[in-house]
Design a protein around this motif. Structure first.
Motif, PDB file in Angstrom:
ATOM      1  N   LEU A   1      93.317 -15.357  17.494  1.00  0.00           N
ATOM      2  CA  LEU A   1      93.567 -14.135  16.739  1.00  0.00           C
ATOM      3  C   LEU A   1      92.426 -13.152  16.986  1.00  0.00           C
ATOM      4  CD1 LEU A   1      94.694 -15.669  13.324  1.00  0.00           C
ATOM      5  CD2 LEU A   1      96.123 -14.512  15.003  1.00  0.00           C
ATOM      6  N   THR A   2      92.761 -11.912  17.243  1.00  0.00           N
ATOM      7  CA  THR A   2      91.764 -10.859  17.358  1.00  0.00           C
ATOM      8  C   THR A   2      91.297 -10.510  15.950  1.00  0.00           C
ATOM      9  OG1 THR A   2      92.835 -10.002  19.327  1.00  0.00           O
ATOM     10  CG2 THR A   2      91.347  -8.501  18.169  1.00  0.00           C
ATOM     11  N   ASN A   3      89.998 -10.379  15.752  1.00  0.00           N
ATOM     12  CA  ASN A   3      89.437 -10.127  14.438  1.00  0.00           C
ATOM     13  C   ASN A   3      90.106  -8.943  13.740  1.00  0.00           C
ATOM     14  OD1 ASN A   3      87.621 -10.329  12.217  1.00  0.00           O
ATOM     15  ND2 ASN A   3      86.378  -8.708  13.115  1.00  0.00           N
ATOM     16  N   ASN A   4      90.584  -9.191  12.528  1.00  0.00           N
ATOM     17  CA  ASN A   4      91.134  -8.169  11.634  1.00  0.00           C
ATOM     18  C   ASN A   4      92.290  -7.363  12.250  1.00  0.00           C
ATOM     19  OD1 ASN A   4      90.970  -7.308   8.977  1.00  0.00           O
ATOM     20  ND2 ASN A   4      89.835  -5.474   9.531  1.00  0.00           N
ATOM     21  N   THR A   5      93.103  -8.040  13.068  1.00  0.00           N
ATOM     22  CA  THR A   5      94.243  -7.397  13.714  1.00  0.00           C
ATOM     23  C   THR A   5      95.476  -8.286  13.540  1.00  0.00           C
ATOM     24  OG1 THR A   5      92.780  -6.435  15.378  1.00  0.00           O
ATOM     25  CG2 THR A   5      95.124  -6.512  15.903  1.00  0.00           C
ATOM     26  N   TYR A   6      96.568  -7.700  13.058  1.00  0.00           N
ATOM     27  CA  TYR A   6      97.806  -8.475  12.925  1.00  0.00           C
ATOM     28  C   TYR A   6      98.333  -8.862  14.301  1.00  0.00           C
ATOM     29  CZ  TYR A   6      98.505  -8.088   7.912  1.00  0.00           C
ATOM     30  OH  TYR A   6      98.382  -8.214   6.553  1.00  0.00           O
ATOM     31  N   THR A   7      98.713 -10.134  14.430  1.00  0.00           N
ATOM     32  CA  THR A   7      99.276 -10.689  15.655  1.00  0.00           C
ATOM     33  C   THR A   7     100.634 -11.300  15.327  1.00  0.00           C
ATOM     34  OG1 THR A   7      97.070 -11.214  16.481  1.00  0.00           O
ATOM     35  CG2 THR A   7      98.914 -12.422  17.462  1.00  0.00           C
ATOM     36  N   LYS A   8     101.647 -10.968  16.135  1.00  0.00           N
ATOM     37  CA  LYS A   8     102.968 -11.567  15.906  1.00  0.00           C
ATOM     38  C   LYS A   8     102.909 -13.057  16.221  1.00  0.00           C
ATOM     39  CE  LYS A   8     106.606  -9.700  17.823  1.00  0.00           C
ATOM     40  NZ  LYS A   8     107.886  -9.403  18.507  1.00  0.00           N
ATOM     41  N   VAL A   9     103.471 -13.883  15.334  1.00  0.00           N
ATOM     42  CA  VAL A   9     103.487 -15.324  15.532  1.00  0.00           C
ATOM     43  C   VAL A   9     104.632 -15.672  16.478  1.00  0.00           C
ATOM     44  CG1 VAL A   9     103.626 -17.578  14.424  1.00  0.00           C
ATOM     45  CG2 VAL A   9     102.507 -15.673  13.233  1.00  0.00           C
TER      46      VAL A   9
ATOM     47  N   SER B   1      86.076 -12.802  11.583  1.00  0.00           N
ATOM     48  CA  SER B   1      85.947 -13.950  12.468  1.00  0.00           C
ATOM     49  C   SER B   1      86.273 -13.553  13.899  1.00  0.00           C
ATOM     50  CB  SER B   1      86.901 -15.062  12.026  1.00  0.00           C
ATOM     51  OG  SER B   1      86.830 -16.140  12.926  1.00  0.00           O
ATOM     52  N   THR B   2      85.545 -14.134  14.829  1.00  0.00           N
ATOM     53  CA  THR B   2      85.841 -13.908  16.242  1.00  0.00           C
ATOM     54  C   THR B   2      86.389 -15.161  16.901  1.00  0.00           C
ATOM     55  OG1 THR B   2      83.565 -14.477  16.830  1.00  0.00           O
ATOM     56  CG2 THR B   2      84.067 -12.136  16.468  1.00  0.00           C
ATOM     57  N   ASP B   3      86.616 -16.211  16.111  1.00  0.00           N
ATOM     58  CA  ASP B   3      87.089 -17.458  16.700  1.00  0.00           C
ATOM     59  C   ASP B   3      88.267 -18.079  15.933  1.00  0.00           C
ATOM     60  OD1 ASP B   3      85.746 -18.224  14.427  1.00  0.00           O
ATOM     61  OD2 ASP B   3      84.396 -19.619  15.424  1.00  0.00           O
ATOM     62  N   ALA B   4      89.000 -17.286  15.184  1.00  0.00           N
ATOM     63  CA  ALA B   4      90.143 -17.804  14.425  1.00  0.00           C
ATOM     64  C   ALA B   4      91.332 -18.065  15.356  1.00  0.00           C
ATOM     65  CB  ALA B   4      90.544 -16.827  13.328  1.00  0.00           C
ATOM     66  N   VAL B   5      92.082 -19.126  15.059  1.00  0.00           N
ATOM     67  CA  VAL B   5      93.309 -19.454  15.785  1.00  0.00           C
ATOM     68  C   VAL B   5      94.381 -19.833  14.775  1.00  0.00           C
ATOM     69  CG1 VAL B   5      92.138 -20.222  17.898  1.00  0.00           C
ATOM     70  CG2 VAL B   5      92.658 -21.883  16.108  1.00  0.00           C
ATOM     71  N   TYR B   6      95.643 -19.646  15.172  1.00  0.00           N
ATOM     72  CA  TYR B   6      96.738 -20.066  14.290  1.00  0.00           C
ATOM     73  C   TYR B   6      97.528 -21.207  14.911  1.00  0.00           C
ATOM     74  CZ  TYR B   6     100.540 -17.605  16.792  1.00  0.00           C
ATOM     75  OH  TYR B   6     101.467 -17.200  17.719  1.00  0.00           O
ATOM     76  N   TYR B   7      98.169 -21.973  14.029  1.00  0.00           N
ATOM     77  CA  TYR B   7      99.043 -23.083  14.402  1.00  0.00           C
ATOM     78  C   TYR B   7     100.371 -22.863  13.674  1.00  0.00           C
ATOM     79  CZ  TYR B   7      94.755 -25.326  15.964  1.00  0.00           C
ATOM     80  OH  TYR B   7      93.590 -25.604  16.615  1.00  0.00           O
ATOM     81  N   SER B   8     101.482 -23.052  14.389  1.00  0.00           N
ATOM     82  CA  SER B   8     102.788 -22.824  13.752  1.00  0.00           C
ATOM     83  C   SER B   8     103.840 -23.849  14.155  1.00  0.00           C
ATOM     84  CB  SER B   8     103.289 -21.406  14.077  1.00  0.00           C
ATOM     85  OG  SER B   8     103.450 -21.230  15.464  1.00  0.00           O
ATOM     86  N   SER B   9     103.414 -25.012  14.635  1.00  0.00           N
ATOM     87  CA  SER B   9     104.376 -26.055  14.996  1.00  0.00           C
ATOM     88  C   SER B   9     104.420 -27.136  13.913  1.00  0.00           C
ATOM     89  CB  SER B   9     104.006 -26.683  16.340  1.00  0.00           C
ATOM     90  OG  SER B   9     102.855 -27.481  16.201  1.00  0.00           O
ATOM     91  N   GLY B  10     105.353 -28.041  14.038  1.00  0.00           N
ATOM     92  CA  GLY B  10     105.459 -29.163  13.103  1.00  0.00           C
ATOM     93  C   GLY B  10     105.477 -28.728  11.661  1.00  0.00           C
TER      94      GLY B  10
ATOM     95  N   TYR C   1      89.061 -21.583  11.834  1.00  0.00           N
ATOM     96  CA  TYR C   1      88.018 -20.742  12.422  1.00  0.00           C
ATOM     97  C   TYR C   1      86.693 -21.471  12.278  1.00  0.00           C
ATOM     98  CZ  TYR C   1      87.793 -19.608   7.461  1.00  0.00           C
ATOM     99  OH  TYR C   1      87.743 -19.705   6.102  1.00  0.00           O
ATOM    100  N   GLY C   2      85.759 -21.176  13.156  1.00  0.00           N
ATOM    101  CA  GLY C   2      84.478 -21.864  13.147  1.00  0.00           C
ATOM    102  C   GLY C   2      83.364 -21.093  12.481  1.00  0.00           C
ATOM    103  N   SER C   3      83.553 -19.808  12.261  1.00  0.00           N
ATOM    104  CA  SER C   3      82.472 -18.997  11.698  1.00  0.00           C
ATOM    105  C   SER C   3      82.174 -19.404  10.259  1.00  0.00           C
ATOM    106  CB  SER C   3      82.849 -17.518  11.747  1.00  0.00           C
ATOM    107  OG  SER C   3      83.956 -17.269  10.909  1.00  0.00           O
ATOM    108  N   SER C   4      80.982 -19.104   9.823  1.00  0.00           N
ATOM    109  CA  SER C   4      80.592 -19.445   8.461  1.00  0.00           C
ATOM    110  C   SER C   4      80.831 -18.292   7.488  1.00  0.00           C
ATOM    111  CB  SER C   4      79.119 -19.845   8.422  1.00  0.00           C
ATOM    112  OG  SER C   4      78.324 -18.761   8.870  1.00  0.00           O
ATOM    113  N   ALA C   5      81.320 -17.179   7.998  1.00  0.00           N
ATOM    114  CA  ALA C   5      81.583 -16.024   7.134  1.00  0.00           C
ATOM    115  C   ALA C   5      82.735 -16.311   6.183  1.00  0.00           C
ATOM    116  CB  ALA C   5      81.920 -14.799   7.986  1.00  0.00           C
ATOM    117  N   VAL C   6      82.729 -15.648   5.045  1.00  0.00           N
ATOM    118  CA  VAL C   6      83.862 -15.752   4.121  1.00  0.00           C
ATOM    119  C   VAL C   6      85.071 -15.146   4.819  1.00  0.00           C
ATOM    120  CG1 VAL C   6      84.783 -14.982   1.915  1.00  0.00           C
ATOM    121  CG2 VAL C   6      82.413 -15.698   2.082  1.00  0.00           C
TER     122      VAL C   6
END
Length: 170
Positions: free
Chosen positions: A44-52, A149-158, A91-96
């Motif tokens: 995910l790009t930081n603070n940007t909506y991404t279509k799933v 966050s600069t390292d967030a990822v999404y999961y949408s399976s299962g 995400y791996g960052s420690s930020a809220v």
């Protein structure tokens, strides 16, 4: 007092439109509905909506879900629809972290859910809404985003993700 006895109602072409069993349960065999799952580990790009990307159909009554190109639901039967979406974000960052999931109709945000995740570094978000569809060109999609966050990822399976909906009436 009049009594009407039937177990099936047909349209003018003789196709089954509604059935009633001996317990009074009414079913509509062609009532539009769908349930799809998606892909995992999408950045995910930081603070940007991404279509799933929901590309795996569990069922699609009516065949109105596009699982190969646009990943959207465009029902060809007008009415009010219950729409639901869910994703899991890490995400791996420690930020809220604020994580979001949204329903878009015709490219415009119409419903959103936000969760403040704190220091857990993962979380599930889900959103639902009743949405009126015109039965020809209206479509819905699910988007997600994470902020700070600069390292967030999404999961949408299962069990981690879902995009589903069904027509509840006219």
């Amino acid at each position: 007092m009049s009594i009407l006895r039937t177990n099936q109602i047909q349209d003018t072409s003789g196709n089954s439109a509604m059935m009633i069993d001996s317990n009074g349960v009414v079913t509509q065999p062609n009532n539009p509905m769908f349930k799809v799952k998606g892909v995992d580990n999408i950045a995910l790009t930081n603070n940007t909506y991404t279509k799933v990307t929901f590309n795996s159909e569990e069922f699609d009554v009516g065949g109105y879900y596009d699982s190969t190109t646009n990943y959207r639901y465009t029902p060809q039967v007008a009415g009010k629809y219950f729409i639901y979406g869910k994703v899991y974000i890490t995400y791996g960052s420690s930020a809220v972290e604020n994580i979001y999931i949204a329903i878009y109709k015709n490219g415009v945000l119409v419903e959103v859910f936000q969760s403040l995740m704190g220091a857990t570094n993962y979380g599930s978000v889900q959103v639902s809404s009743l949405i009126e569809m015109n039965g020809s060109s209206d479509y819905v999609e699910i988007y997600t985003k994470a902020s700070h966050s600069t390292d967030a990822v999404y999961y949408s399976s299962g069990r981690l993700g879902e995009f589903s909906g069904y027509r509840i009436g006219g």
